[in-house]
Design a protein around this motif. Structure first.
Motif, mmCIF file in Angstrom:
data_model
loop_
_atom_site.group_PDB
_atom_site.id
_atom_site.type_symbol
_atom_site.label_atom_id
_atom_site.label_comp_id
_atom_site.label_asym_id
_atom_site.label_seq_id
_atom_site.Cartn_x
_atom_site.Cartn_y
_atom_site.Cartn_z
ATOM 1 N N GLY A 1 2.805 -6.370 11.150
ATOM 2 C CA GLY A 1 3.368 -5.068 10.844
ATOM 3 C C GLY A 1 3.317 -4.132 12.036
ATOM 4 O O GLY A 1 2.338 -4.116 12.786
ATOM 5 N N LEU A 2 4.377 -3.353 12.220
ATOM 6 C CA LEU A 2 4.454 -2.399 13.324
ATOM 7 C C LEU A 2 4.251 -0.985 12.795
ATOM 8 O O LEU A 2 5.052 -0.487 12.003
ATOM 9 C CB LEU A 2 5.814 -2.500 14.021
ATOM 10 N N ALA A 3 3.173 -0.363 13.221
ATOM 11 C CA ALA A 3 2.889 1.017 12.814
ATOM 12 C C ALA A 3 3.619 1.994 13.721
ATOM 13 O O ALA A 3 3.948 1.682 14.876
ATOM 14 C CB ALA A 3 1.388 1.275 12.871
ATOM 15 N N GLY A 4 3.883 3.179 13.194
ATOM 16 C CA GLY A 4 4.428 4.253 14.011
ATOM 17 C C GLY A 4 5.880 4.113 14.386
ATOM 18 O O GLY A 4 6.344 4.785 15.314
ATOM 19 N N VAL A 5 6.640 3.273 13.674
ATOM 20 C CA VAL A 5 8.073 3.154 13.940
ATOM 21 C C VAL A 5 8.801 4.302 13.236
ATOM 22 O O VAL A 5 8.589 4.539 12.046
ATOM 23 C CB VAL A 5 8.629 1.802 13.434
ATOM 24 N N GLU A 6 9.631 5.018 13.963
ATOM 25 C CA GLU A 6 10.460 6.050 13.349
ATOM 26 C C GLU A 6 11.729 5.396 12.809
ATOM 27 O O GLU A 6 12.436 4.712 13.543
ATOM 28 C CB GLU A 6 10.819 7.139 14.361
ATOM 29 N N ALA B 1 0.242 1.937 8.816
ATOM 30 C CA ALA B 1 -0.531 1.017 9.650
ATOM 31 C C ALA B 1 -0.104 -0.431 9.488
ATOM 32 O O ALA B 1 -0.280 -1.254 10.401
ATOM 33 C CB ALA B 1 -2.024 1.170 9.344
ATOM 34 N N GLU B 2 0.479 -0.786 8.345
ATOM 35 C CA GLU B 2 0.914 -2.155 8.093
ATOM 36 C C GLU B 2 2.422 -2.335 8.263
ATOM 37 O O GLU B 2 2.959 -3.393 7.954
ATOM 38 C CB GLU B 2 0.503 -2.578 6.678
ATOM 39 N N GLY B 3 3.089 -1.283 8.719
ATOM 40 C CA GLY B 3 4.519 -1.404 8.977
ATOM 41 C C GLY B 3 5.411 -1.033 7.808
ATOM 42 O O GLY B 3 6.629 -1.198 7.888
ATOM 43 N N TRP B 4 4.842 -0.512 6.735
ATOM 44 C CA TRP B 4 5.637 -0.200 5.544
ATOM 45 C C TRP B 4 6.243 1.196 5.604
ATOM 46 O O TRP B 4 5.650 2.126 6.133
ATOM 47 C CB TRP B 4 4.777 -0.288 4.287
ATOM 48 N N PHE B 5 7.432 1.346 5.041
ATOM 49 C CA PHE B 5 7.973 2.653 4.690
ATOM 50 C C PHE B 5 8.714 2.504 3.368
ATOM 51 O O PHE B 5 9.294 1.471 3.063
ATOM 52 C CB PHE B 5 8.878 3.224 5.791
ATOM 53 N N ARG B 6 8.637 3.534 2.565
ATOM 54 C CA ARG B 6 9.190 3.491 1.210
ATOM 55 C C ARG B 6 9.917 4.796 0.933
ATOM 56 O O ARG B 6 9.522 5.849 1.429
ATOM 57 C CB ARG B 6 8.077 3.278 0.176
#
Length: 318
Positions: free
Chosen positions: A163-168, A200-205
């Motif tokens: 997972g990639l954290a901090g992706v806009e 932190a785990e790459g999630w966005f919802r």
């Protein structure tokens, strides 16, 4: 585009001026004379691109035996593309889209023939730079927009599945009537747009409504071409995503609704198998939000970002 920046023209030394003749003998000599005139370009990429453009453009005219009337019509068509472009509509991008040119360039620049883990797709003419920052799990509805609720659970990972954290992540879509908010006075500014940051785990919802397919604008030159070719103007329903993080190649993509009638005939040729999502209809059980009535939809999707240069495109509209 920096590689193509053209320097200010310099006057050649006196001994070099006038050494190459531009006198045309006949139609067979035109191309070579033009190519020779452009050989002194200092930028090698500019030299390569313009030489190829002239060779192919001249070959095209010879192949179809282009008439003067057709030439005038083509120049007028290009002029009208520019005249139809403004802060809220980019006719140039649209024209490139309906020729399949935007998709071709996208595929040429993303992995092996575009076959990345998450296939990139064309940006389209409706992305805006400053979408409202939205809390993870929040809604992108900014005015009353009737339609079935959609709940998206998405994750961004690297090629190894981490997972990639901090992706806009920019998200944008058309309303159920097939219009983006900049096309529709009944929608609030920035309705159905949002900018999220992965955890932190790459999630966005986020919460939205199920998108609908729509016709591309047909009141300009691109529409004239579609009518002349007896082509329909419809795009299948989809969500747009743009993911940005330093150290990774900016991902621009779309996820298409899997049961749309125009999946196989997208007017801008933007659908690949990788980009068809599983939009699941739910009619039983507890909905994700207490105010949901009637059926709702969910979409689970994983995006893959490749290491590379993080660069934002130029917005086609403001």
């Amino acid at each position: 585009m920096a590689a193509l920046e053209m320097p200010v023209a310099k006057t050649p030394p006196a001994g070099e001026r006038g050494t190459r003749s531009s006198i045309i003998e006949d139609e067979t000599s035109v191309t070579d004379v033009v190519l020779a005139a452009m050989e002194e370009a200092e930028n090698p990429r500019l030299r390569e691109i313009m030489s190829a453009l002239v060779r192919h453009l001249h070959a095209f005219a010879r192949e179809v035996r282009l008439t003067e009337e057709e030439f005038d019509l083509g120049i007028d068509f290009l002029n009208r593309i520019g005249q139809a472009t403004n802060d809220t509509h980019n006719e140039g991008i649209l024209f490139s889209d309906v020729l399949g040119f935007s998709t071709l360039v996208c595929l040429l620049n993303n992995g092996t023939a575009g076959a990345t883990e998450t296939a990139s797709a064309l940006l389209g003419p409706f992305w805006r730079m400053n979408s409202p920052r939205t809390e993870n799990g929040g809604s992108i509805l900014r005015s009353e927009t009737p339609g079935p609720a959609l709940f998206v659970n998405a994750r961004i990972v690297d090629p190894q599945g981490r997972g990639l954290a901090g992706v806009e992540v920019d998200v944008w879509q058309a309303s159920p009537v097939g219009l983006y908010e900049n096309q529709d006075d009944t929608q609030a500014d920035m309705n159905l747009r949002g900018k999220f940051t992965t955890d932190a785990e790459g999630w966005f919802r986020f919460r939205s409504i199920r998108p609908a397919g729509y016709p591309v604008p047909t009141d300009g030159p691109a529409g004239d071409l579609l009518r002349a070719q007896r082509r329909h103007p419809f795009r299948p329903a989809h969500l747009h995503f743009l993911a940005f993080r330093q150290g990774y190649k900016t991902l621009i993509t779309q996820v298409f609704v899997d049961d749309d009638d125009h999946l196989k005939t997208d007017v801008v040729f933007g659908v690949t198998g990788h980009l068809i999502g599983d939009f699941r209809r739910n009619e039983t059980g507890s909905p994700p939000a207490p105010d949901v009535t009637g059926p709702w939809y969910t979409l689970d999707y994983t995006f893959v970002m490749e290491p590379g240069e993080a660069r934002l495109p130029k917005p086609p509209i403001k």
